[in-house]
Scaffold this motif. Sequence first.
Motif, PDB file in Angstrom:
ATOM      1  N   MET A   1       0.295  25.157  -9.478  1.00  0.00           N
ATOM      2  CA  MET A   1      -0.718  24.246  -9.974  1.00  0.00           C
ATOM      3  C   MET A   1      -1.733  24.970 -10.858  1.00  0.00           C
ATOM      4  N   ASP A   2      -1.908  26.261 -10.622  1.00  0.00           N
ATOM      5  CA  ASP A   2      -2.861  27.020 -11.434  1.00  0.00           C
ATOM      6  C   ASP A   2      -2.458  27.044 -12.899  1.00  0.00           C
ATOM      7  N   ALA A   3      -1.165  27.089 -13.160  1.00  0.00           N
ATOM      8  CA  ALA A   3      -0.687  27.113 -14.547  1.00  0.00           C
ATOM      9  C   ALA A   3      -1.047  25.815 -15.259  1.00  0.00           C
ATOM     10  N   VAL A   4      -0.927  24.695 -14.569  1.00  0.00           N
ATOM     11  CA  VAL A   4      -1.255  23.398 -15.156  1.00  0.00           C
ATOM     12  C   VAL A   4      -2.763  23.301 -15.387  1.00  0.00           C
ATOM     13  N   LYS A   5      -3.537  23.768 -14.430  1.00  0.00           N
ATOM     14  CA  LYS A   5      -5.004  23.728 -14.560  1.00  0.00           C
ATOM     15  C   LYS A   5      -5.460  24.619 -15.714  1.00  0.00           C
ATOM     16  N   ASN A   6      -4.885  25.805 -15.842  1.00  0.00           N
ATOM     17  CA  ASN A   6      -5.224  26.708 -16.948  1.00  0.00           C
ATOM     18  C   ASN A   6      -4.823  26.120 -18.293  1.00  0.00           C
ATOM     19  N   PHE A   7      -3.647  25.504 -18.345  1.00  0.00           N
ATOM     20  CA  PHE A   7      -3.188  24.853 -19.574  1.00  0.00           C
ATOM     21  C   PHE A   7      -4.147  23.738 -19.968  1.00  0.00           C
ATOM     22  N   THR A   8      -4.559  22.934 -19.003  1.00  0.00           N
ATOM     23  CA  THR A   8      -5.484  21.828 -19.265  1.00  0.00           C
ATOM     24  C   THR A   8      -6.816  22.346 -19.782  1.00  0.00           C
ATOM     25  N   GLU A   9      -7.305  23.422 -19.169  1.00  0.00           N
ATOM     26  CA  GLU A   9      -8.579  23.992 -19.598  1.00  0.00           C
ATOM     27  C   GLU A   9      -8.503  24.493 -21.038  1.00  0.00           C
ATOM     28  N   LYS A  10      -7.431  25.180 -21.396  1.00  0.00           N
ATOM     29  CA  LYS A  10      -7.265  25.666 -22.766  1.00  0.00           C
ATOM     30  C   LYS A  10      -7.160  24.508 -23.755  1.00  0.00           C
ATOM     31  N   LEU A  11      -6.468  23.467 -23.358  1.00  0.00           N
ATOM     32  CA  LEU A  11      -6.296  22.286 -24.203  1.00  0.00           C
ATOM     33  C   LEU A  11      -7.643  21.622 -24.475  1.00  0.00           C
ATOM     34  N   ILE A  12      -8.424  21.429 -23.429  1.00  0.00           N
ATOM     35  CA  ILE A  12      -9.721  20.761 -23.568  1.00  0.00           C
ATOM     36  C   ILE A  12     -10.708  21.645 -24.340  1.00  0.00           C
ATOM     37  N   LEU A  13     -10.717  22.944 -24.051  1.00  0.00           N
ATOM     38  CA  LEU A  13     -11.624  23.849 -24.760  1.00  0.00           C
ATOM     39  C   LEU A  13     -11.346  23.871 -26.263  1.00  0.00           C
ATOM     40  N   GLY A  14     -10.111  23.612 -26.645  1.00  0.00           N
ATOM     41  CA  GLY A  14      -9.768  23.548 -28.054  1.00  0.00           C
ATOM     42  C   GLY A  14     -10.259  22.288 -28.743  1.00  0.00           C
ATOM     43  N   LEU A  15     -10.650  21.294 -27.964  1.00  0.00           N
ATOM     44  CA  LEU A  15     -11.090  20.020 -28.530  1.00  0.00           C
ATOM     45  C   LEU A  15     -12.606  19.857 -28.591  1.00  0.00           C
ATOM     46  N   VAL A  16     -13.330  20.467 -27.667  1.00  0.00           N
ATOM     47  CA  VAL A  16     -14.765  20.189 -27.526  1.00  0.00           C
ATOM     48  C   VAL A  16     -15.639  21.198 -28.268  1.00  0.00           C
ATOM     49  N   LYS A  17     -16.884  20.804 -28.524  1.00  0.00           N
ATOM     50  CA  LYS A  17     -17.861  21.693 -29.152  1.00  0.00           C
ATOM     51  C   LYS A  17     -18.680  22.434 -28.103  1.00  0.00           C
ATOM     52  N   LYS A  19     -18.340  24.113 -25.147  1.00  0.00           N
ATOM     53  CA  LYS A  19     -17.333  24.740 -24.289  1.00  0.00           C
ATOM     54  C   LYS A  19     -17.896  25.223 -22.949  1.00  0.00           C
ATOM     55  N   ASP A  20     -19.182  25.549 -22.904  1.00  0.00           N
ATOM     56  CA  ASP A  20     -19.772  26.069 -21.672  1.00  0.00           C
ATOM     57  C   ASP A  20     -19.967  24.993 -20.607  1.00  0.00           C
ATOM     58  N   ILE A  21     -19.883  23.736 -20.981  1.00  0.00           N
ATOM     59  CA  ILE A  21     -20.078  22.625 -20.045  1.00  0.00           C
ATOM     60  C   ILE A  21     -18.759  22.222 -19.370  1.00  0.00           C
ATOM     61  N   VAL A  22     -17.629  22.541 -19.962  1.00  0.00           N
ATOM     62  CA  VAL A  22     -16.326  22.071 -19.480  1.00  0.00           C
ATOM     63  C   VAL A  22     -16.023  22.615 -18.079  1.00  0.00           C
ATOM     64  N   LYS A  23     -15.673  21.691 -17.185  1.00  0.00           N
ATOM     65  CA  LYS A  23     -15.245  22.054 -15.835  1.00  0.00           C
ATOM     66  C   LYS A  23     -14.021  21.209 -15.493  1.00  0.00           C
ATOM     67  N   ILE A  24     -13.063  21.830 -14.854  1.00  0.00           N
ATOM     68  CA  ILE A  24     -11.867  21.114 -14.425  1.00  0.00           C
ATOM     69  C   ILE A  24     -11.725  21.325 -12.929  1.00  0.00           C
ATOM     70  N   GLN A  25     -11.714  20.212 -12.203  1.00  0.00           N
ATOM     71  CA  GLN A  25     -11.632  20.269 -10.753  1.00  0.00           C
ATOM     72  C   GLN A  25     -10.350  19.597 -10.297  1.00  0.00           C
ATOM     73  N   GLU A  26      -9.728  20.180  -9.310  1.00  0.00           N
ATOM     74  CA  GLU A  26      -8.461  19.678  -8.773  1.00  0.00           C
ATOM     75  C   GLU A  26      -8.702  19.057  -7.404  1.00  0.00           C
ATOM     76  N   PHE A  27      -8.209  17.836  -7.225  1.00  0.00           N
ATOM     77  CA  PHE A  27      -8.348  17.132  -5.961  1.00  0.00           C
ATOM     78  C   PHE A  27      -6.997  16.577  -5.528  1.00  0.00           C
ATOM     79  N   GLU A  28      -6.920  16.198  -4.280  1.00  0.00           N
ATOM     80  CA  GLU A  28      -5.740  15.514  -3.756  1.00  0.00           C
ATOM     81  C   GLU A  28      -6.231  14.264  -3.035  1.00  0.00           C
ATOM     82  N   ASP A  29      -5.666  13.099  -3.378  1.00  0.00           N
ATOM     83  CA  ASP A  29      -6.110  11.866  -2.724  1.00  0.00           C
ATOM     84  C   ASP A  29      -5.405  11.667  -1.390  1.00  0.00           C
ATOM     85  N   GLU A  30      -5.679  10.532  -0.745  1.00  0.00           N
ATOM     86  CA  GLU A  30      -5.132  10.261   0.590  1.00  0.00           C
ATOM     87  C   GLU A  30      -3.606  10.204   0.604  1.00  0.00           C
TER      88      GLU A  30
END
Length: 82
Positions: A1-17, A19-30
């Motif tokens: 799952m870390d690979a997917v989270k890291n990929f997502t973070e790189k993807l989002i950081l490439g889009l936003v201005k 960058k220091d505000i970006v946070k990605i949190q992983e959860f699991e529902d019921e």
Amino acid sequence: MDAVKNFTEKLILGLVKNKDIVKIQEFEDEDGNVILDIIVHSDDMGTIIGKSGSTIKAVRTLVNACAYKQNLPKIKVNVDSI
């Protein structure tokens, strides 16, 4: 799952201005489904969502393609701002 989270973070950081505000949190529902919450600056919400939601749809598609390559179940992606 870390690979997917890291990929997502790189993807989002490439889009936003703000960058220091970006946070990605992983959860699991019921039900055991994995959820990625993407937090961005409010000024970047339009960029992340895109016209008619096209950018966030593409992000969700790419994140789930990465998860599929890692033999992980489908991931739900949410985006919010602060």
